[in-house]
Scaffold this active site. Structure first.
Site, PDB file in Angstrom:
ATOM      1  CD  GLU A 166      -3.100  -1.030   2.138  1.00 41.92           C
ATOM      2  OE1 GLU A 166      -3.046  -0.155   3.020  1.00 41.92           O
ATOM      3  OE2 GLU A 166      -4.058  -1.802   2.012  1.00 41.92           O
ATOM      4  CD  GLU A 351      -3.958  -5.777   3.591  1.00 40.46           C
ATOM      5  OE1 GLU A 351      -4.751  -4.946   4.070  1.00 40.46           O
ATOM      6  OE2 GLU A 351      -2.718  -5.659   3.646  1.00 40.46           O
TER       7      GLU A 351
END
Ligand code: FCB
Length: 440
Positions: A166, A351
């Site tokens: 991320e 995720e």
């Protein structure tokens, strides 16, 4: 859960994800201080000023945790290797740290779990934070050196490697919004971090390739962005936010360019010569990891400086985080990424999950909300596959309740409940439901 393994293409992988700082316990095994320790120690940053010193004590209990993955019938485990554990000052090797990951990877293989490693899941060594962290290009070189060290030790046994988790959170959330370590609110620092984290990814890929590593990629997060209303201002806000949040990283990696609506604000603050890095940043990857949680509605706010934005959660039902549950957003990103950026490249949902205020009652945790959430997002994944996206796996976030960054231990994402006083693990009803769904 109303899906089954046989609904998916052969070889589709089901797994769960975690990250080092969130579960291991950073007070053990010679790990060094990280910028999350100092961020948490500063009033107002983290709920109850909690940190990852003990977390789930996974450092000592990893065998039990890997048993939970195996017993659920999972195929793969997404974990991260902490830079500050392997190199406490960011540069000097701590053999105990390497030994830990060596044992951990062997323990995964013994249980038939494919190790999906992430190289940077946010625990920057404090010694490097002192020198400007991701605003300083030298951090990228130090990161590449860390990769050499960890890959020499476990690279022969991992199944896949993601460079950065991320990058948007590493750069924007942490340097512009100030919600994550180092907690800055500074556009110049942000522009530098937005670029340097991509440089770090590119250098990492170069080092991994030099070692002959395969199955290397990156994990990006995407947020479904919708206009608040039908106004021109809302449409403009969508274009700006989508560029900052959803396009900046994938466009750099897939095409070697940055999107204009984001450069509008960042160009004046970018490090000199950034254009020369784009070739290394956009080298070939072997897979793309997609993290997806929610949707936001945005509108233009001209009372604010660039990006002139106001944003709020969408109108639907919310999780414990206050995040809107919006499964269609996952389908739409998987399809969009395939169509606009990566074509047939393997995609993994690295995720997806939800926090809920779970409690143990009579030795069990009843969490039908999570079972429904996972089913709905798995169905969204199936629709994307039917539409042509090459999705090859789905990892639930997270295996365990853990240290949820600025929210401390309050937000429970796990399929397995953790009592943070006794550290006892209790598989929730959703764990049992997932296990039945993915049974062979
Ligand atoms: C993602 C992070 C992960 C976890 C989940 C809820 O942004 O990668 O560590 O905090 O959100």
């Amino acid at each position: 859960m109303n899906f089954k393994r046989s609904d998916f293409p052969d070889g589709f992988l089901f797994g769960a994800a975690t990250a080092a700082y969130q579960i291991e316990g950073h007070q053990f095994g010679g790990a060094g201080p990280t910028h999350w320790d100092t961020f948490a120690a500063t009033p107002g940053n983290v709920v109850r000023a909690e940190n990852g010193a003990l977390a789930c004590d996974h450092y000592h209990r990893f065998a039990e945790d890997l048993d939970l993955l195996r017993d659920a019938g999972m195929d793969a485990y997404r974990f991260s290797t902490s830079w500050a554990r392997v190199m406490p000052d960011g540069r000097t090797v701590n053999t105990q740290g390497l030994d830990f990951y060596d044992r951990l990877v062997d323990a995964m293989l013994e249980r038939g779990l494919k190790p999906f490693q992430t190289l940077y899941h946010w625990e920057l060594p404090s010694a490097l934070a002192d020198k400007g962290g991701w605003t300083n290009r030298d951090t990228c070189t130090a990161f590449a050196d860390f990769i050499d060290v960890i890959t020499d030790r476990i690279g022969d046994r991992v199944h896949a490697i993601a460079t950065i988790n991320e990058p948007w959170c590493v750069a924007y959330l942490a340097h512009f919004l100030g919600h994550h370590a180092p907690g800055l609110r500074d556009i110049r620092a942000t522009a530098r971090a937005m670029h340097h984290i991509n440089v770090a990814h590119g250098m990492a890929m170069t080092r991994l390739r030099a070692k002959g590593m395969q199955n290397c990629g990156v994990v990006l997060n995407f947020d479904h962005t919708a206009p608040l209303d039908n106004s021109i201002g809302a449409a403009k806000a969508v274009a700006t936010w989508d560029a900052i949040m959803n396009r900046w990283f994938i466009e750099a990696i897939a095409k070697g360019t940055y999107p204009a609506p984001a450069l509008d604000g960042f160009a004046a603050h970018m490090p000199a010569g950034w254009q020369n890095d784009m070739a290394e940043i956009s080298q070939k990857i072997d897979f793309l990891g997609v993290n997806y949680y929610t949707r936001h509605q945005v509108m233009t706010d001209d009372t604010q400086p660039w990006p002139h934005l106001a944003s709020r959660e969408g109108p639907g039902p919310k999780t414990q985080m206050g995040w809107e549950i919006y499964p269609d957003g996952l389908q739409s990103f998987l399809t969009r990424l395939a169509d606009d950026y990566v074509g047939d490249l393997p995609l993994f949902v690295t995720e997806n999950g939800m926090a809920w205020d779970d409690h143990v009652e009579n030795g069990a945790v009843y969490d039908p909300e999570r079972t429904a959430f996972v089913s709905d997002h798995i169905h969204a994944t199936q629709r994307a596959i039917a539409a042509g996206a090459n999705v090859q796996g789905f990892f639930y976030w997270s295996l365990l309740d853990n240290y949820e960054w600025a929210f401390g231990y309050e937000k429970r994402f796990g399929m397995v409940h953790v009592d943070f006083d006794t550290l006892k693990r209790t598989p929730k009803a959703s764990y049992h439901a997932f296990k039945s769904a993915i049974a062979r």
